[in-house]
Structure formats: C-alpha cells, structure tokens
Design an enzyme around this catalytic site. Structure first.
Site, mmCIF file in Angstrom:
data_model
loop_
_atom_site.group_PDB
_atom_site.id
_atom_site.type_symbol
_atom_site.label_atom_id
_atom_site.label_comp_id
_atom_site.label_asym_id
_atom_site.label_seq_id
_atom_site.Cartn_x
_atom_site.Cartn_y
_atom_site.Cartn_z
ATOM 1 N N LYS A 22 9.217 -16.045 -3.685
ATOM 2 C CA LYS A 22 9.234 -14.802 -4.467
ATOM 3 C C LYS A 22 9.191 -13.585 -3.551
ATOM 4 O O LYS A 22 9.966 -12.648 -3.715
ATOM 5 C CB LYS A 22 8.025 -14.770 -5.413
ATOM 6 C CG LYS A 22 7.774 -13.416 -6.042
ATOM 7 C CD LYS A 22 6.560 -13.414 -6.944
ATOM 8 C CE LYS A 22 5.234 -13.183 -6.254
ATOM 9 N NZ LYS A 22 4.863 -11.791 -5.976
ATOM 10 N N ASN A 23 8.271 -13.612 -2.583
ATOM 11 C CA ASN A 23 8.041 -12.409 -1.783
ATOM 12 C C ASN A 23 9.108 -12.162 -0.724
ATOM 13 O O ASN A 23 9.057 -11.153 -0.012
ATOM 14 C CB ASN A 23 6.638 -12.434 -1.163
ATOM 15 C CG ASN A 23 5.570 -12.224 -2.238
ATOM 16 O OD1 ASN A 23 5.896 -11.868 -3.369
ATOM 17 N ND2 ASN A 23 4.315 -12.449 -1.886
ATOM 18 N N ARG A 102 4.762 -3.820 -8.637
ATOM 19 C CA ARG A 102 4.535 -2.933 -7.516
ATOM 20 C C ARG A 102 5.655 -2.967 -6.481
ATOM 21 O O ARG A 102 6.026 -1.933 -5.914
ATOM 22 C CB ARG A 102 3.213 -3.350 -6.875
ATOM 23 C CG ARG A 102 2.692 -2.364 -5.944
ATOM 24 C CD ARG A 102 1.445 -2.861 -5.282
ATOM 25 N NE ARG A 102 1.418 -2.310 -3.945
ATOM 26 C CZ ARG A 102 0.967 -1.105 -3.674
ATOM 27 N NH1 ARG A 102 0.490 -0.350 -4.614
ATOM 28 N NH2 ARG A 102 1.003 -0.656 -2.441
ATOM 29 N N CYS A 126 -3.792 -1.606 -9.198
ATOM 30 C CA CYS A 126 -3.490 -2.834 -9.913
ATOM 31 C C CYS A 126 -4.729 -3.709 -9.852
ATOM 32 O O CYS A 126 -5.727 -3.342 -9.251
ATOM 33 C CB CYS A 126 -2.268 -3.539 -9.337
ATOM 34 S SG CYS A 126 -2.600 -4.403 -7.834
ATOM 35 N N ARG A 131 -4.496 -0.243 -3.676
ATOM 36 C CA ARG A 131 -3.168 -0.430 -3.111
ATOM 37 C C ARG A 131 -2.371 0.869 -2.968
ATOM 38 O O ARG A 131 -1.399 1.113 -3.695
ATOM 39 C CB ARG A 131 -2.391 -1.466 -3.939
ATOM 40 C CG ARG A 131 -3.118 -2.792 -3.997
ATOM 41 C CD ARG A 131 -2.351 -3.847 -4.725
ATOM 42 N NE ARG A 131 -1.323 -4.480 -3.922
ATOM 43 C CZ ARG A 131 -0.459 -5.349 -4.402
ATOM 44 N NH1 ARG A 131 -0.483 -5.659 -5.677
ATOM 45 N NH2 ARG A 131 0.441 -5.905 -3.624
ATOM 46 N N VAL A 172 -1.773 -3.132 9.213
ATOM 47 C CA VAL A 172 -0.639 -4.019 8.941
ATOM 48 C C VAL A 172 -0.333 -4.025 7.440
ATOM 49 O O VAL A 172 -1.219 -4.288 6.621
ATOM 50 C CB VAL A 172 -0.954 -5.465 9.388
ATOM 51 C CG1 VAL A 172 0.186 -6.404 9.040
ATOM 52 C CG2 VAL A 172 -1.227 -5.500 10.881
ATOM 53 N N VAL A 174 2.676 -5.417 4.674
ATOM 54 C CA VAL A 174 3.914 -6.151 4.425
ATOM 55 C C VAL A 174 4.950 -5.201 3.817
ATOM 56 O O VAL A 174 6.073 -5.069 4.307
ATOM 57 C CB VAL A 174 3.645 -7.343 3.472
ATOM 58 C CG1 VAL A 174 4.942 -8.014 3.041
ATOM 59 C CG2 VAL A 174 2.722 -8.341 4.149
ATOM 60 N N ASP A 316 -3.033 -14.515 -0.330
ATOM 61 C CA ASP A 316 -2.397 -15.090 -1.521
ATOM 62 C C ASP A 316 -2.798 -16.545 -1.768
ATOM 63 O O ASP A 316 -2.399 -17.133 -2.779
ATOM 64 C CB ASP A 316 -0.863 -14.980 -1.418
ATOM 65 C CG ASP A 316 -0.388 -13.539 -1.560
ATOM 66 O OD1 ASP A 316 -1.180 -12.677 -1.969
ATOM 67 O OD2 ASP A 316 0.800 -13.280 -1.256
ATOM 68 N N ARG A 408 4.944 -14.853 -13.436
ATOM 69 C CA ARG A 408 5.468 -13.879 -12.475
ATOM 70 C C ARG A 408 5.823 -14.568 -11.161
ATOM 71 O O ARG A 408 6.724 -14.111 -10.462
ATOM 72 C CB ARG A 408 4.433 -12.794 -12.194
ATOM 73 C CG ARG A 408 4.143 -11.921 -13.384
ATOM 74 C CD ARG A 408 3.244 -10.790 -13.006
ATOM 75 N NE ARG A 408 3.857 -10.015 -11.920
ATOM 76 C CZ ARG A 408 3.305 -8.958 -11.362
ATOM 77 N NH1 ARG A 408 2.137 -8.543 -11.770
ATOM 78 N NH2 ARG A 408 3.927 -8.311 -10.403
HETATM 79 C C1 EPZ Z 1 2.504 -8.049 -0.158
HETATM 80 O O1 EPZ Z 1 1.983 -6.953 -0.903
HETATM 81 C C2 EPZ Z 1 2.714 -9.184 -1.117
HETATM 82 N N1 EPZ Z 1 3.670 -8.794 -2.141
HETATM 83 C C3 EPZ Z 1 1.379 -9.577 -1.754
HETATM 84 O O2 EPZ Z 1 1.594 -10.696 -2.577
HETATM 85 C C4 EPZ Z 1 0.400 -9.978 -0.637
HETATM 86 O O3 EPZ Z 1 -0.857 -10.250 -1.203
HETATM 87 C C5 EPZ Z 1 0.280 -8.835 0.368
HETATM 88 O O4 EPZ Z 1 1.596 -8.456 0.862
HETATM 89 C C6 EPZ Z 1 -0.576 -9.191 1.576
HETATM 90 O O5 EPZ Z 1 -0.064 -10.325 2.187
HETATM 91 C C7 EPZ Z 1 4.963 -8.987 -1.962
HETATM 92 O O6 EPZ Z 1 5.406 -9.427 -0.903
HETATM 93 C C8 EPZ Z 1 5.873 -8.670 -3.079
HETATM 94 P P1 EPZ Z 1 0.332 -4.850 1.944
HETATM 95 P P2 EPZ Z 1 1.931 -5.504 -0.295
HETATM 96 O O7 EPZ Z 1 1.057 -3.566 1.970
HETATM 97 O O8 EPZ Z 1 3.094 -5.327 0.612
HETATM 98 C C9 EPZ Z 1 -3.095 -1.589 2.328
HETATM 99 C C10 EPZ Z 1 1.388 -11.951 -4.570
HETATM 100 O O9 EPZ Z 1 0.424 -12.456 -5.187
HETATM 101 N N2 EPZ Z 1 -2.019 -0.568 2.262
HETATM 102 O O10 EPZ Z 1 0.536 -5.795 3.084
HETATM 103 O O11 EPZ Z 1 1.753 -4.560 -1.392
HETATM 104 C C11 EPZ Z 1 -3.272 -2.350 1.031
HETATM 105 O O12 EPZ Z 1 -4.057 -1.622 0.121
HETATM 106 C C12 EPZ Z 1 1.306 -10.573 -3.968
HETATM 107 O O13 EPZ Z 1 2.481 -12.514 -4.414
HETATM 108 C C13 EPZ Z 1 -2.335 0.749 2.538
HETATM 109 O O14 EPZ Z 1 -3.478 1.096 2.829
HETATM 110 O O15 EPZ Z 1 0.603 -5.585 0.571
HETATM 111 C C14 EPZ Z 1 -3.908 -3.633 1.500
HETATM 112 O O16 EPZ Z 1 -5.270 -3.426 1.713
HETATM 113 C C15 EPZ Z 1 0.132 -9.795 -4.412
HETATM 114 N N3 EPZ Z 1 -1.335 1.685 2.457
HETATM 115 C C16 EPZ Z 1 -3.249 -3.869 2.863
HETATM 116 O O17 EPZ Z 1 -2.710 -2.587 3.250
HETATM 117 C C17 EPZ Z 1 -0.053 1.346 2.140
HETATM 118 O O18 EPZ Z 1 0.816 2.251 2.105
HETATM 119 C C18 EPZ Z 1 -2.126 -4.870 2.873
HETATM 120 O O19 EPZ Z 1 -1.213 -4.574 1.810
HETATM 121 C C19 EPZ Z 1 0.254 0.004 1.891
HETATM 122 C C20 EPZ Z 1 -0.751 -0.940 1.960
#
Ligand code: EPZ
Length: 430
Positions: A22-23, A102, A126, A131, A172, A174, A316, A408
């Site tokens: 999915k991701n 998101r 969320c 986030r 970091v 994603v 995850d 989802r």
């Molecule tokens: C991705 O979300 C995944 N989603 C998530 O999977 C996964 O849990 C997450 O990465 C971490 O591995 C998809 O790939 C579609 P992040 P993402 O930006 O990109 C903070 C699932 O269940 N942050 O890596 O939204 C954030 O709050 C989902 O499949 C900022 O501070 O996660 C978090 O603490 C849920 N500022 C950390 O970084 C930003 O601008 C990591 O979030 C962005 C993020």
C-alpha cells in the site's frame, strides 16, 4: 458498518499470498502527476486507500484504466493500473478528499513541480497523532516555492519552476522524503536530500522515477542526489511486496501457532521485524517463493523493543507485536518513538484480558495465560489488525466493529486467514 467475527484457538497452516505494498502503491500513483505520458503500475493492491487516491487523482485530471478486471479477484496477482495525466485540469486537492487520507497531501510536490502551483488542503490530525506537514513545506520552500496558508489550504507557487537545492531534514519523514524526491525529479538542476527516510517504499518510488527519466543516486541510503529532468516519461513498474502485511501475517502465525508460507514475501524488506519474531521463539525460513513462518507448541518469549525509522522495527508493526506479547511467558516492553498517540489498541486488547500498562511512550505488557473473546472496536489500520491477531489467540468469539479501518490496508484479510484454517468471517451490515 461491517464487522469481523473470529473464533480463536485454531492454528494456521498452508500458504497465503502477500499483496503489493500500500505505502508504495500510493506514492507511485501520485508520481503519475509528474508526466503527461502513461505510467503503468503492476501488482497494485485492491484497497480502500488505493480507491480513495484514484478518485483524488481523477479530480486532478488523471485518466485511470484498470487491466485485468476480474469477476473473482485473483489471490495471486494485484491489479494493473494505467495512469495518464495528459493535462492537469485542477491543481486543488480539496479538504473533503485530503481529510479522508493523509497521503493524498503528497500530491503537493508533483503538482507544484509540473504546474508551478498547487492548492492542497492541510490534512489535519489523525487518530495516531498530530502529524504535521512542516517538513513537506520546508522541502518545497528549499526548492524555491512560495508557501501561504489560506483557509486551511497550503497554497504553493513556483511560477518559474522549482530549482534544485540542498534539503537537510531535521527529522526522518517518509512522506516528506517522497514529496522532496518527486518534486526534485522535475526541478531544474541537482537536489541533495539529506537525512532522507530509507523505507523500501521510497526506494521503490525512486526506481520508478528513474525509469521515468530522473537520475537518482543513493537509493536505499539516507542521502539522495537527484538530477532533475525537464520532463519525465511514461514507465512500467511493479509495486514491491507489502512488508507490513508480511509482518502482520507472520505475527498472526506466531500468535495462532502453525506453519504458513507467505508467498511473494521478501525477507530482506523486514529483517528487523523477523529477527524480533525469531527472538520470541518463532521459526522463520526463506523458501523459493517467499517466507515460511512456524510455531508449534513453543511458548512465546517476551521482548524489549522500540520503534524506529527503517531499518529499525517499524511503527506499523508495533500494535501487532503488542498483541502477540500479551500471551508471552513474561513481561515485554515496547516503546513507540515515531507517533505520540499510537496506542489506541491498548484499551481494546485489555477488553480481551490483556495486561498492559502505559507510561508515556512506553507500554509494559505482562503476558497472560489466556485471552477471552469480546466485542472490540477498530480504531486505526494497524490497531485493527492487532485485534485480529489477538482474536486468533483468544478463547471464544471476538467481534471487531468498524472494520473499514482494516479495509484501508488489508486486501481480502478474511479470505487469506480462513484459507489457512482460521475461523473468521465478515458480517456484512444491512
Ligand atoms: C508513513 O506516514 C506511512 N504512510 C505510515 O503508515 C507510517 O506509519 C509512517 O510513514 C512511519 O513509518 C504511508 O506511507 C502512506 P512520517 P508519514 O512523515 O509519511 C513527523 C500505515 O498504517 N513529521 O514518516 O505520514 C510525524 O509526526 C501508515 O500504513 C513531522 O514532524 O509519516 C511523525 O512523528 C500510518 N513533520 C514522524 O515525523 C512533517 O512534516 C514520522 O512521520 C512530517 C512528519
């Protein structure tokens, strides 16, 4: 609203097929916005999130044709999507759509890079935490965009196009790495992305962008060097296997006991999770077609772990591991370092008799002798599937409400598990 009913205590045996990730599928679909030519994606999983994103992309003008429409979905192969964004007809991603998922916020970078403007609703909080999107905006600003926030929307402009830059992420992310990578692929000149996320799904997108004509060095590392192209071309790409689905079913086999081959799974995508599982006493072996997971009669050993960005233990899979550890012989400790509120499964697991204490970002799980089936509520995607795992271990019937969260991210979950001997069914409402 559909429910899922499970009668626990049945071991899992046989084999099941792992779907496309999915991701990876979501950002790959979004990458179609970067070219007027056709992007063909194979092995796309049939999931609610994929369908939601398809609607959002159509709204921007993407033509989406799906190959191989079958009356009966094939258990082996995902679908083939042909996405063509010949003309972008709308650079606004409205609140109603972004609020549903998101990752749809990630259209910002490609729209900006291709059209010089984008208006994308802020996703808001969320279930798993606040986030924010500051890192996405930081990356777009570094590439030369002007950003305003207006009426809950991010309004981004780069009338003369984006320009390559050095982007050093303080944390970091994603999603922000995906955003930066996609935007940089169409920016003028070279972009250096430092402290990039290393999740395999980013590598998958980078490989697809390379096929589309971007030049990217450092794939799989935390430093990505991107030579932007003035235009990108169409490509054909196969979505990599879903490592989180793989881990989830591996944990399910560990929970229920038995011996299952996860066909199409790639061990190298989730080494840390599988090593963790082995430490609990579960046997893992690579096979010519995937991974074999087995636990026959052995007690589960407790574990101490914290979630980390890739290659660490994935957030995850945190809820699934916690479900498993509720039956371990001893006390486990799990610390969640990525999201501040990803513990909503705790109170639901407690309904089944789990003994879990939460303190800040750390859960202490004392293994109990048995779980008992109960009514529980799905809250987010991974929390929901942890309840399925707990239900497989529990005595009697567990009914999971609000299973749209599961849909989802898990394709044909009931069929995959019942094919291995689980007593699980969907109770369709209305
Ligand atoms: C991705 O979300 C995944 N989603 C998530 O999977 C996964 O849990 C997450 O990465 C971490 O591995 C998809 O790939 C579609 P992040 P993402 O930006 O990109 C903070 C699932 O269940 N942050 O890596 O939204 C954030 O709050 C989902 O499949 C900022 O501070 O996660 C978090 O603490 C849920 N500022 C950390 O970084 C930003 O601008 C990591 O979030 C962005 C993020």
């Amino acid at each position: 609203m559909d429910r899922i009913s499970i009668v626990g205590g049945k071991p899992l045996n046989g084999s099941l097929a792992i779907s496309g990730a999915k991701n990876a599928a979501l950002p790959l679909m979004i990458a179609s916005l970067l070219t007027s030519e056709r992007l063909t994606l194979k092995n796309v999983p049939n999931l609610a999130d994929v369908n939601t994103l398809a609607r959002i992309l159509r709204n921007h003008g993407v033509d989406l044709a799906v190959d191989g429409k079958r009356s009966e979905p094939s258990p082996y192969l995902g679908e083939t999507f042909h996405l063509t964004a010949r003309d972008i007809v709308d650079t606004t991603a409205p609140y109603e759509m972004v609020a549903r998922m998101r990752a749809s916020f990630w259209v910002l970078g490609p729209l900006l890079a291709r059209c010089g403007e984008a208006r994308v609703s802020m996703p808001g909080g969320c279930a798993i935490g606040t986030r924010p999107v500051d890192l996405h905006l930081m990356a777009m600003k570094a590439l030369g965009a002007e950003i305003d926030i207006d009426g809950g929307y991010v309004v981004a402009r780069a009338p003369h196009g984006l320009k390559g830059a050095r982007i050093t992420f303080p944390k970091v992310s994603v999603g922000a790495t995906h955003s930066a990578l996609m935007a940089a692929s169409l920016a003028k000149g070279e972009t250096l992305i430092e402290n990039a996320a290393r999740e395999p799904e980013i590598g998958d997108v980078a490989e697809c962008l390379t096929k589309m004509g971007a030049r990217i060095e450092g794939i799989g590392t935390s430093t990505l060097r991107v030579a932007g192209a003035s235009r990108l071309e169409g490509a054909v790409h196969t979505v990599l296997p879903d490592r989180i689905e793989t881990g989830t079913y591996a944990f399910a086999v560990a929970a229920a006991g038995g011996d299952v081959e996860l066909r199409g799974a790639r061990k190298s995508l989730l080494d840390t999770a599988l090593i963790t599982l082995e430490k609990t006493g579960v046997a893992i072996a690579e096979t010519p077609h995937g991974i074999r997971v087995s636990r026959n009669g052995r007690d589960l050993e407790p574990i101490t772990i914290e979630t980390q960005p890739y290659p660490g233990f994935p957030t995850d899979l945190q809820a699934q591991l916690m479900a498993l550890m509720t039956r371990a012989k001893g006390t486990s400790t799990i610390r969640e370092t990525i999201f501040e509120n990803r513990f909503m499964h705790v109170q639901e697991l407690a309904r089944l008799g789990a003994d879990i204490q939460l303190q800040g970002d750390t859960a202490t799980i004392r293994g109990v002798k048995s779980l008992r089936g109960a009514q529980v509520m799905a809250t987010d995607l991974r929390a929901s599937v942890s309840l399925v795992i707990a239900g497989l271990m529990a005595e009697g019937r567990t009914t999971i409400n609000r299973v749209y969260h599961l849909d989802r991210g898990f394709e044909r979950l009931e069929q995959k598990l019942s094919g291995c001997g689980a007593e699980i069914e969907r109770l369709v409402s209305g």
